[in-house]
Design a protein around this motif. Structure first.
Motif, PDB file in Angstrom:
ATOM      1  N   ILE A   1     -12.624   0.626  -0.796  1.00 44.46           N
ATOM      2  CA  ILE A   1     -12.774  -0.459   0.177  1.00 44.46           C
ATOM      3  C   ILE A   1     -12.009  -1.689  -0.282  1.00 44.46           C
ATOM      4  CG2 ILE A   1     -14.438  -2.133   1.065  1.00 44.46           C
ATOM      5  CD1 ILE A   1     -14.484   0.399   2.650  1.00 44.46           C
ATOM      6  N   SER A   2     -12.037  -1.959  -1.589  1.00 46.51           N
ATOM      7  CA  SER A   2     -11.297  -3.106  -2.127  1.00 46.51           C
ATOM      8  C   SER A   2      -9.809  -2.976  -1.827  1.00 46.51           C
ATOM      9  CB  SER A   2     -11.531  -3.208  -3.639  1.00 46.51           C
ATOM     10  OG  SER A   2     -10.729  -4.224  -4.191  1.00 46.51           O
ATOM     11  N   ASP A   3      -9.243  -1.775  -2.058  1.00 39.96           N
ATOM     12  CA  ASP A   3      -7.832  -1.531  -1.736  1.00 39.96           C
ATOM     13  C   ASP A   3      -7.581  -1.702  -0.242  1.00 39.96           C
ATOM     14  OD1 ASP A   3      -7.543  -0.959  -4.385  1.00 39.96           O
ATOM     15  OD2 ASP A   3      -7.097   1.166  -4.138  1.00 39.96           O
ATOM     16  N   SER A   4      -8.490  -1.157   0.540  1.00 36.88           N
ATOM     17  CA  SER A   4      -8.320  -1.161   1.986  1.00 36.88           C
ATOM     18  C   SER A   4      -8.368  -2.577   2.565  1.00 36.88           C
ATOM     19  CB  SER A   4      -9.417  -0.287   2.609  1.00 36.88           C
ATOM     20  OG  SER A   4      -9.093   0.074   3.911  1.00 36.88           O
ATOM     21  N   LEU A   5      -9.296  -3.393   2.069  1.00 32.08           N
ATOM     22  CA  LEU A   5      -9.373  -4.790   2.518  1.00 32.08           C
ATOM     23  C   LEU A   5      -8.073  -5.523   2.195  1.00 32.08           C
ATOM     24  CD1 LEU A   5     -12.997  -5.739   1.343  1.00 32.08           C
ATOM     25  CD2 LEU A   5     -12.207  -5.618   3.711  1.00 32.08           C
ATOM     26  N   GLY A   6      -7.534  -5.256   0.998  1.00 31.44           N
ATOM     27  CA  GLY A   6      -6.307  -5.920   0.569  1.00 31.44           C
ATOM     28  C   GLY A   6      -5.116  -5.582   1.445  1.00 31.44           C
ATOM     29  N   VAL A   7      -4.967  -4.292   1.808  1.00 33.63           N
ATOM     30  CA  VAL A   7      -3.784  -3.906   2.591  1.00 33.63           C
ATOM     31  C   VAL A   7      -3.862  -4.404   4.025  1.00 33.63           C
ATOM     32  CG1 VAL A   7      -3.242  -1.893   1.164  1.00 33.63           C
ATOM     33  CG2 VAL A   7      -4.719  -1.595   3.161  1.00 33.63           C
ATOM     34  N   VAL A   8      -5.071  -4.450   4.592  1.00 36.41           N
ATOM     35  CA  VAL A   8      -5.196  -4.996   5.954  1.00 36.41           C
ATOM     36  C   VAL A   8      -4.890  -6.492   5.929  1.00 36.41           C
ATOM     37  CG1 VAL A   8      -6.765  -5.409   7.884  1.00 36.41           C
ATOM     38  CG2 VAL A   8      -6.834  -3.222   6.675  1.00 36.41           C
ATOM     39  N   ARG A   9      -5.353  -7.173   4.875  1.00 40.69           N
ATOM     40  CA  ARG A   9      -5.080  -8.614   4.751  1.00 40.69           C
ATOM     41  C   ARG A   9      -3.583  -8.892   4.710  1.00 40.69           C
ATOM     42  NH1 ARG A   9      -3.576 -11.585   0.556  1.00 40.69           N
ATOM     43  NH2 ARG A   9      -4.020  -9.937  -0.953  1.00 40.69           N
ATOM     44  N   ILE A  10      -2.852  -8.181   3.839  1.00 43.94           N
ATOM     45  CA  ILE A  10      -1.422  -8.482   3.705  1.00 43.94           C
ATOM     46  C   ILE A  10      -0.637  -8.023   4.930  1.00 43.94           C
ATOM     47  CG2 ILE A  10      -1.475  -8.471   1.178  1.00 43.94           C
ATOM     48  CD1 ILE A  10      -0.120  -5.750   1.236  1.00 43.94           C
ATOM     49  N   THR A  11      -1.149  -7.012   5.638  1.00 45.87           N
ATOM     50  CA  THR A  11      -0.482  -6.597   6.883  1.00 45.87           C
ATOM     51  C   THR A  11      -0.586  -7.707   7.927  1.00 45.87           C
ATOM     52  OG1 THR A  11      -1.012  -4.269   6.450  1.00 45.87           O
ATOM     53  CG2 THR A  11      -0.350  -4.847   8.689  1.00 45.87           C
ATOM     54  N   LEU A  12      -1.772  -8.320   8.024  1.00 48.45           N
ATOM     55  CA  LEU A  12      -1.938  -9.418   8.977  1.00 48.45           C
ATOM     56  C   LEU A  12      -1.078 -10.615   8.577  1.00 48.45           C
ATOM     57  CD1 LEU A  12      -5.783  -9.386   9.730  1.00 48.45           C
ATOM     58  CD2 LEU A  12      -3.923  -8.668  11.221  1.00 48.45           C
ATOM     59  N   GLU A  13      -0.944 -10.852   7.268  1.00 52.47           N
ATOM     60  CA  GLU A  13      -0.144 -11.990   6.801  1.00 52.47           C
ATOM     61  C   GLU A  13       1.346 -11.776   7.059  1.00 52.47           C
ATOM     62  OE1 GLU A  13      -1.134 -12.539   2.711  1.00 52.47           O
ATOM     63  OE2 GLU A  13      -3.115 -13.376   3.119  1.00 52.47           O
ATOM     64  N   ASP A  14       1.832 -10.547   6.793  1.00 50.68           N
ATOM     65  CA  ASP A  14       3.268 -10.264   6.914  1.00 50.68           C
ATOM     66  C   ASP A  14       3.664  -9.754   8.297  1.00 50.68           C
ATOM     67  OD1 ASP A  14       3.291 -10.936   4.273  1.00 50.68           O
ATOM     68  OD2 ASP A  14       3.578  -8.905   3.509  1.00 50.68           O
ATOM     69  N   GLY A  15       2.731  -9.045   8.955  1.00 49.14           N
ATOM     70  CA  GLY A  15       3.041  -8.461  10.261  1.00 49.14           C
ATOM     71  C   GLY A  15       4.018  -7.307  10.204  1.00 49.14           C
ATOM     72  N   LYS A  16       4.130  -6.647   9.020  1.00 46.64           N
ATOM     73  CA  LYS A  16       5.098  -5.559   8.860  1.00 46.64           C
ATOM     74  C   LYS A  16       4.431  -4.352   8.194  1.00 46.64           C
ATOM     75  CE  LYS A  16       8.950  -7.807  10.118  1.00 46.64           C
ATOM     76  NZ  LYS A  16       9.838  -7.369  11.217  1.00 46.64           N
ATOM     77  N   ALA A  17       4.812  -3.153   8.642  1.00 46.64           N
ATOM     78  CA  ALA A  17       4.274  -1.926   8.059  1.00 46.64           C
ATOM     79  C   ALA A  17       5.355  -0.851   8.003  1.00 46.64           C
ATOM     80  CB  ALA A  17       3.079  -1.422   8.865  1.00 46.64           C
ATOM     81  N   LEU A  18       5.091   0.176   7.196  1.00 47.89           N
ATOM     82  CA  LEU A  18       6.023   1.287   7.006  1.00 47.89           C
ATOM     83  C   LEU A  18       5.286   2.614   7.169  1.00 47.89           C
ATOM     84  CD1 LEU A  18       7.785   0.088   3.724  1.00 47.89           C
ATOM     85  CD2 LEU A  18       8.903   0.297   5.951  1.00 47.89           C
ATOM     86  N   PRO A  19       6.019   3.686   7.499  1.00 53.03           N
ATOM     87  CA  PRO A  19       5.379   5.009   7.474  1.00 53.03           C
ATOM     88  C   PRO A  19       5.071   5.407   6.034  1.00 53.03           C
ATOM     89  CG  PRO A  19       7.747   5.218   7.839  1.00 53.03           C
ATOM     90  CD  PRO A  19       7.429   3.749   7.897  1.00 53.03           C
ATOM     91  N   GLY A  20       4.104   6.276   5.844  1.00 52.63           N
ATOM     92  CA  GLY A  20       3.757   6.744   4.499  1.00 52.63           C
ATOM     93  C   GLY A  20       4.283   8.154   4.258  1.00 52.63           C
ATOM     94  N   GLY A  21       3.566   8.901   3.408  1.00 52.01           N
ATOM     95  CA  GLY A  21       3.903  10.307   3.169  1.00 52.01           C
ATOM     96  C   GLY A  21       5.252  10.538   2.521  1.00 52.01           C
ATOM     97  N   GLY A  22       5.767   9.553   1.777  1.00 49.76           N
ATOM     98  CA  GLY A  22       7.062   9.716   1.116  1.00 49.76           C
ATOM     99  C   GLY A  22       8.253   9.442   2.018  1.00 49.76           C
ATOM    100  N   ALA A  23       7.993   9.057   3.277  1.00 45.13           N
ATOM    101  CA  ALA A  23       9.101   8.811   4.217  1.00 45.13           C
ATOM    102  C   ALA A  23       9.993   7.638   3.788  1.00 45.13           C
ATOM    103  CB  ALA A  23       8.552   8.588   5.629  1.00 45.13           C
ATOM    104  N   PRO A  24       9.436   6.491   3.406  1.00 45.76           N
ATOM    105  CA  PRO A  24      10.326   5.377   3.021  1.00 45.76           C
ATOM    106  C   PRO A  24      11.189   5.713   1.810  1.00 45.76           C
ATOM    107  CG  PRO A  24       8.057   4.617   3.280  1.00 45.76           C
ATOM    108  CD  PRO A  24       8.023   6.102   3.310  1.00 45.76           C
ATOM    109  N   GLU A  25      10.587   6.400   0.828  1.00 39.03           N
ATOM    110  CA  GLU A  25      11.335   6.748  -0.387  1.00 39.03           C
ATOM    111  C   GLU A  25      12.481   7.704  -0.074  1.00 39.03           C
ATOM    112  OE1 GLU A  25       7.324   5.341  -1.580  1.00 39.03           O
ATOM    113  OE2 GLU A  25       8.025   6.852  -0.163  1.00 39.03           O
ATOM    114  N   ALA A  26      12.222   8.673   0.807  1.00 35.06           N
ATOM    115  CA  ALA A  26      13.279   9.633   1.176  1.00 35.06           C
ATOM    116  C   ALA A  26      14.405   8.921   1.924  1.00 35.06           C
ATOM    117  CB  ALA A  26      12.694  10.758   2.030  1.00 35.06           C
TER     118      ALA A  26
END
Length: 559
Positions: free
Chosen positions: A384-409
C-alpha cells in the motif's frame, strides 16, 4: 637505499588497485542485484529475512530486503543506496533500479576486458541515460485526476507480485479513493492518509474511512461515547500530579497533614482539568497518562478523553482537525482547539477505536488494512505504501508508461539506433546500455518460468514492427499490448530508476584504487575535499581484500 621500496602506508592498511579494484567493486554491485533479482515481476519470489533476535520479515519489496540484509561492503552499499533513493523519491521500482544498476556493471565489465577505458564507458552511459529519459517522455501517456481507471491500474501495478496481489483490485480502489480525497491545488500530501493495520479477517475486508481512526478507547466508562460538532484538544503532556525529580520522603505526623497533602493533589488535578474545560474542549487526546481522579473530573464535565496517544497519531489528529499540539496543560487556549463533525468510539474491524470524521480544516482519511496474520498485514502495508506513492507522483506529473518490460524494450531498440550517431568507443557503451535495459524483460521471463531468449526475441520483433506498448505477459508467455492489459506505471519511476542506476554504476567504474583509510572524516562513500573527505563506513572496507568477504553472512545467506 635505491633498491629498497619506500613504505608510505602502515602495515595494517589494505589496498586493492587497478583491475582488481574495479573487478571487486563490480562483483559486489552484481551480487546485490542478484540478491534482489528473483523478486521482480508478478511471479517474483519472496525473501525471508531472519534477525539475530529471531524476528522474521517475509517480503517481496526490494528496498526492504536490501535494508534488512547486513551488507558491509562499501561498493555494494552504493547499489543499496540506489534502492533507497528510489524508495524515497517514487516509492516503487526499487528492484528494477538495482537490477538495471547491476547489469550496467556487468556490461561494463565486458567492455573493460576489451580495453575500453572507464571514462569512455562513463561518457557513453551518461549520453544513453539522457537519451533514454528523453525517449521516455516521448512515449509517455497523459493522465489526469479524473482518469480513475488509469490511476487504479497504476495502483494495482505497484502491488503486483507482492502479498496483496490477490486483492489488488479492491486495494487499488481504496488507494485511489484515499489519494484523490486528500489532493488539492497544491498537490497530494500523503501525510493526510493514515494507514492502520489490523490482524484478523481477509485482505478484501480492508476499508477506507473518511476521517482519522485512532487505536484508543475513551479512558473511562463514565465518559460519553460520542461528541458531535466537537472541539478537539491535543496535549503533549500528562494530566497527573508532577513527580519530583529526586526521591522525597514526606513525614506525616497527624491525619490532618495527610488530608491537606491529598487535598493539594486533588486541587492540582482539578486546576488542570479546569484549564481544559474553560477552553470549551469536548474531546481531549493526551500523549501521556491521565490520573484516575482527573479522569473522573473530565467525565463529570462530559469530556471524552484518550491517554497515551502515539505522537504520530497526535500529529495526524492535529492535521485533520486543525488543532495545535500544546506542550503544557496550563498554556492551552481556545485558539489551540481543532474541530471535527463527530468523534465517536466505534467497533472497527472487531476492536474499539476512536473515529474522527467530518473534519473541515484538512481532508484526512484512514486506510484500515486487514490480513490473516501479522506477516501478511505487514506485507500488505508495504504494498500500500508503494501504491500510495505511485498514485501521488502520477497526479503530480500527469504522465504514465506501459509496464511489463515494454519501455525497456522500446528504449533498447531506439538506443541501438542512437548509438550509430555516437562517435568513438562511447558507441559501444551506448549499445551496452541498451543491452542492460533489456535485463528487465529478461528477468521477468526468467522469474515467470519462461524461456528468456524466446520472450526477448518476440518482444524485439513486436517493437521493431512499431508496437511501442508491447510487453510480456508472464502468466501466458505471450507478448501483448500493456495499455490494453491495464499494466501501467508512472513515468517518474522509470526515469528515476535509470538515472540513479547510471550514476551509481558510473561512480563505481571510476574507482581504480580501494584503500582502507582508517578514520576518515565524514564517513561518506564519496570523497570530497580535505576537510570533508569521505570514505567507507566506520571500520573501513572490512573484508575488501578478499573481494566479497566484507559482505559477511548477511549476503551469503541470501545467495
Amino acid at each position: 637505499m635505491g633498491d629498497q621500496p619506500m613504505v608510505i602506508m602502515s602495515e595494517e592498511s589494505q589496498r586493492t588497485s587497478g583491475d582488481d579494484a574495479q573487478s571487486m567493486n563490480i562483483t559486489a554491485g552484481k551480487a546485490v542485484a542478484e540478491a534482489a533479482r528473483t523478486t521482480l515481476g508478478p511471479k517474483g519470489m519472496d525473501k525471508m529475512l531472519v534477525g539475530s533476535a529471531g524476528n522474521v520479515v517475509v517480503t517481496n519489496d526490494g528496498v526492504t530486503i536490501l535494508k534488512e540484509m547486513e551488507i558491509d561492503h562499501p561498493a555494494a552499499n552504493m547499489i543499496v543506496e540506489v534502492a533507497e533513493t528510489q524508495e524515497e523519491e517514487v516509492s516503487d521500482g526499487t528492484t528494477s533500479a538495482v537490477v538495471i544498476g547491476g547489469d550496467l556493471l556487468s556490461q561494463a565489465e565486458d567492455l573493460l576486458e576489451q580495453d575500453v577505458h572507464p571514462t569512455s564507458i562513463e561518457q557513453g552511459y551518461r549520453q544513453a541515460s539522457e537519451k533514454a529519459k528523453q525517449l521516455l517522455e516521448e512515449i509517455a501517456i497523459d493522465v489526469d485526476a479524473n482518469d480513475t481507471d488509469t490511476l487504479e491500474q497504476i495502483a494495482a501495478t505497484a502491488m503486483t507480485g507482492k502479498g496483496a496481489e490477490n486483492a489488488k483490485d479492491r486495494l487499488a480502489e481504496l488507494v485511489v479513493g484515499a489519494v484523490t480525497s486528500v489532493a488539492d491545488d497544491t498537490g497530494v500530501d500523503t501525510d493526510n492518509i493514515k494507514v492502520e493495520t489490523l490482524v484478523g479477517g481477509a485482505i478484501e475486508d480492508s476499508e477506507l474511512i473518511d476521517g482519522v481512526v485512532v487505536d484508543k478507547e475513551r479512558v473511562s466508562d463514565s465518559m460519553p461515547y460520542f461528541a458531535e460538532d466537537a472541539s478537539v484538544a491535543v496535549i503533549d503532556d500528562s494530566l497527573e500530579v508532577a513527580e519530583t525529580e529526586i526521591d522525597t520522603d514526606v513525614n506525616v505526623t497527624n491525619p490532618d497533614q495527610l488530608e491537606e497533602f491529598l487535598d493539594r493533589e486533588q486541587k492540582q488535578l482539578r486546576e488542570m482539568v479546569d484549564e481544559i474545560v474553560d477552553t470549551g474542549a469536548d474531546v481531549v487526546f493526551v500523549q501521556d497518562g491521565i490520573d484516575d481522579l482527573a479522569q473522573q473530573y473530565l467525565a463529570d464535565a462530559g469530556i471524552l478523553a484518550a491517554r497515551r496517544t502515539k505522537s504520530s497519531d497526535a500529529e495526524q489528529i492535529a492535521r485533520a482537525t486543525g488543532a495545535q499540539i500544546v506542550g503544557n496543560v496550563s498554556d492551552i487556549e481556545t485558539d489551540d482547539l481543532g474541530f471535527a463533525g463527530s468523534v465517536a468510539q466505534q467497533d472497527v474491524g472487531g476492536s474499539q477505536q476512536l473515529v474522527i470524521e467530518d473534519v473541515e480544516d484538512a481532508a484526512s482519511v484512514t486506510l484500515l488494512l486487514r490480513g490473516g496474520t501479522e506477516h501478511v498485514v505487514d506485507e500488505v502495508e508495504r504494498a500500500i505504501s508503494d501504491s500510495l506513492g505511485v498514485v501521488r507522483i502520477t497526479l503530480e506529473d500527469g504522465k504514465a508508461l506501459p509496464g511489463g518490460g515494454a519501455p525497456e524494450a522500446q528504449l533498447a531498440l531506439e538506443l541501438r539506433q542512437f548509438a550509430d550517431s555516437v562517435g568513438g568507443r562511447e558507441q559501444l557503451a551506448v549499445e551496452a546500455f541498451a543491452d542492460a535495459l533489456e535485463t528487465i524483460p529478461r528477468t521477468l521471463a526468467e522469474n515467470g518460468g519462461l524461456d528468456p531468449i524466446d520472450s526477448l526475441v518476440e518482444l524485439r520483433s513486436q517493437h521493431d514492427a512499431g508496437t511501442a506498448t508491447a510487453g510480456l505477459n508472464v502468466t501466458t508467455g505471450d507478448v501483448i499490448d500493456m495499455d490494453e492489459a491495464g499494466v501501467v506505471e508512472p513515468l517518474r519511476v522509470k526515469t528515476q530508476a535509470i538515472g540513479s542506476a547510471t550514476e551509481a554504476a558510473v561512480m563505481l567504474l571510476r574507482i581504480d584504487d580501494v584503500i582502507a583509510a582508517g578514520d576518515l572524516k565524514g564517513g561518506q562513500v564519496n570523497a570530497g575535499d580535505d576537510d570533508d573527505a569521505g570514505g567507507p563506513p566506520a571500520g573501513g572496507p572490512g573484508g575488501m581484500g578478499g573481494g566479497m568477504g566484507g559482505m559477511g553472512g548477511g549476503m551469503g545467506g541470501m545467495m
